[in-house]
Design a protein around this motif. Structure first.
Motif, PDB file in Angstrom:
ATOM      1  N   VAL A  14      74.481 100.219  76.019  1.00  9.00           N
ATOM      2  CA  VAL A  14      73.948 101.593  75.637  1.00  9.00           C
ATOM      3  C   VAL A  14      72.618 101.384  75.233  1.00  9.00           C
ATOM      4  CG1 VAL A  14      74.203 103.159  73.786  1.00  9.00           C
ATOM      5  CG2 VAL A  14      76.039 102.019  74.664  1.00  9.00           C
ATOM      6  N   GLY A  15      71.783 102.414  75.959  1.00  7.70           N
ATOM      7  CA  GLY A  15      70.364 102.416  75.768  1.00  7.70           C
ATOM      8  C   GLY A  15      70.043 103.297  74.682  1.00  7.70           C
ATOM      9  N   GLY A  16      69.626 104.453  74.618  1.00  8.99           N
ATOM     10  CA  GLY A  16      69.066 105.130  73.347  1.00  8.99           C
ATOM     11  C   GLY A  16      67.778 104.701  72.888  1.00  8.99           C
ATOM     12  N   GLN A  17      67.907 104.246  71.838  1.00  9.33           N
ATOM     13  CA  GLN A  17      66.622 103.900  71.000  1.00  9.33           C
ATOM     14  C   GLN A  17      66.879 102.327  70.976  1.00  9.33           C
ATOM     15  OE1 GLN A  17      65.337 105.711  67.605  1.00  9.33           O
ATOM     16  NE2 GLN A  17      65.561 107.583  68.403  1.00  9.33           N
ATOM     17  N   PHE A  18      67.744 101.682  71.653  1.00  7.76           N
ATOM     18  CA  PHE A  18      67.885 100.273  71.764  1.00  7.76           C
ATOM     19  C   PHE A  18      66.671  99.637  72.668  1.00  7.76           C
ATOM     20  CE2 PHE A  18      69.294  96.483  74.718  1.00  7.76           C
ATOM     21  CZ  PHE A  18      69.347  95.524  73.927  1.00  7.76           C
ATOM     22  N   TYR A  83      71.678 106.503  69.233  1.00  9.56           N
ATOM     23  CA  TYR A  83      72.991 106.541  69.438  1.00  9.56           C
ATOM     24  C   TYR A  83      73.535 105.414  68.283  1.00  9.56           C
ATOM     25  CZ  TYR A  83      73.524 108.812  74.087  1.00  9.56           C
ATOM     26  OH  TYR A  83      73.374 109.578  75.135  1.00  9.56           O
ATOM     27  N   GLY A  84      72.762 105.378  67.411  1.00  7.56           N
ATOM     28  CA  GLY A  84      73.066 104.786  66.173  1.00  7.56           C
ATOM     29  C   GLY A  84      73.685 103.314  66.325  1.00  7.56           C
ATOM     30  N   GLU A  85      74.608 103.055  65.745  1.00  7.46           N
ATOM     31  CA  GLU A  85      75.407 101.526  65.988  1.00  7.46           C
ATOM     32  C   GLU A  85      75.760 101.324  67.096  1.00  7.46           C
ATOM     33  OE1 GLU A  85      78.355 101.033  62.928  1.00  7.46           O
ATOM     34  OE2 GLU A  85      79.919 102.308  64.129  1.00  7.46           O
ATOM     35  N   ALA A  86      75.967 102.194  68.123  1.00  6.52           N
ATOM     36  CA  ALA A  86      76.138 101.966  69.495  1.00  6.52           C
ATOM     37  C   ALA A  86      75.171 101.541  70.351  1.00  6.52           C
ATOM     38  CB  ALA A  86      76.656 103.082  69.951  1.00  6.52           C
TER      39      ALA A  86
END
Length: 211
Positions: A14-18, A83-86
């Motif tokens: 999962v990308g998002g803010q990772f 995506y928070g904790e994801a």
């Protein structure tokens, strides 16, 4: 524009803010993006480059800025949806917990079942604010380096769509794509000239990717 291929794409995360970096292919594509922009920006125009501060966009912006002769500015409001904790977990982990938004109703404030994840409204508010500030710059050309979900909301802000009407908005903007927006200098009408163009990536050994 959206950043090109990053490691979370190929690793199935999962990308998002990772904060994933570009892959080797992504770095090559950043050069192709920069060359395409250099070809269309008149040399006498005043140019600004703004970017999300995540690594994959920051690296892309540095390549683009070098090609255009400007130093990019970083703005965390241009980050991808969190995506928070994801974030950084396998996509299958998110898929097993994800609660999709309803077809009708309040899609802006919908919670997706993952702790710490932003709503669409959260992203829209910061994206709209960023676009307002960016358009206040005294430049001829503005390059914004961002992410797929956020890019769609920036286009919505550009055309003046009210935030409360942005519950369904989406644009096809794959990784490494360029979306061209123009405002004429007389009537100040705003046009969406091209969305998600990836023709510049179709050189030897390259292919468009997914954001």
């Amino acid at each position: 524009m959206t950043h090109p291929e990053a490691t979370h794409h190929v690793d199935g995360l999962v990308g998002g803010q990772f904060d994933s970096p570009l892959t080797a292919r992504g770095e090559r594509e950043a050069g192709l993006i920069a060359a395409a922009l250099r070809d269309v920006v008149p040399p006498d125009h005043r140019v600004a480059v703004a970017s999300s501060d995540l690594r994959r966009t920051r690296t892309t912006a540095a390549v683009v800025g070098a090609a255009l002769g400007v130093e990019p500015t970083l703005d965390p409001r241009l980050r991808e949806k969190s995506y928070g904790e994801a974030g950084g977990r396998p996509q299958s982990w998110l898929d097993a917990r994800f609660v999709p938004p309803p077809a009708v109703g309040d899609r802006l404030r919908h919670r997706e079942g993952v702790a710490g994840a932003e709503t669409r409204l959260d992203v829209a508010v910061r994206a709209y604010a960023a676009m307002t500030d960016l358009l206040g710059q005294d430049v001829d050309e503005l390059v914004v380096v961002t992410h797929g979900f956020t890019a769609g909301l920036l286009v919505a802000a550009w055309i003046g769509m009210p935030v409360e009407a942005a519950g369904h908005v989406a644009f096809p903007v794959p990784s490494g794509s360029i979306t061209t927006l123009r405002e004429d200098g007389y009537f100040h009408n705003r046009a969406v000239v091209a969305v998600g163009d990836v023709a510049h990536l179709r050189g030897p050994g390259t292919r468009p990717g997914d954001d």
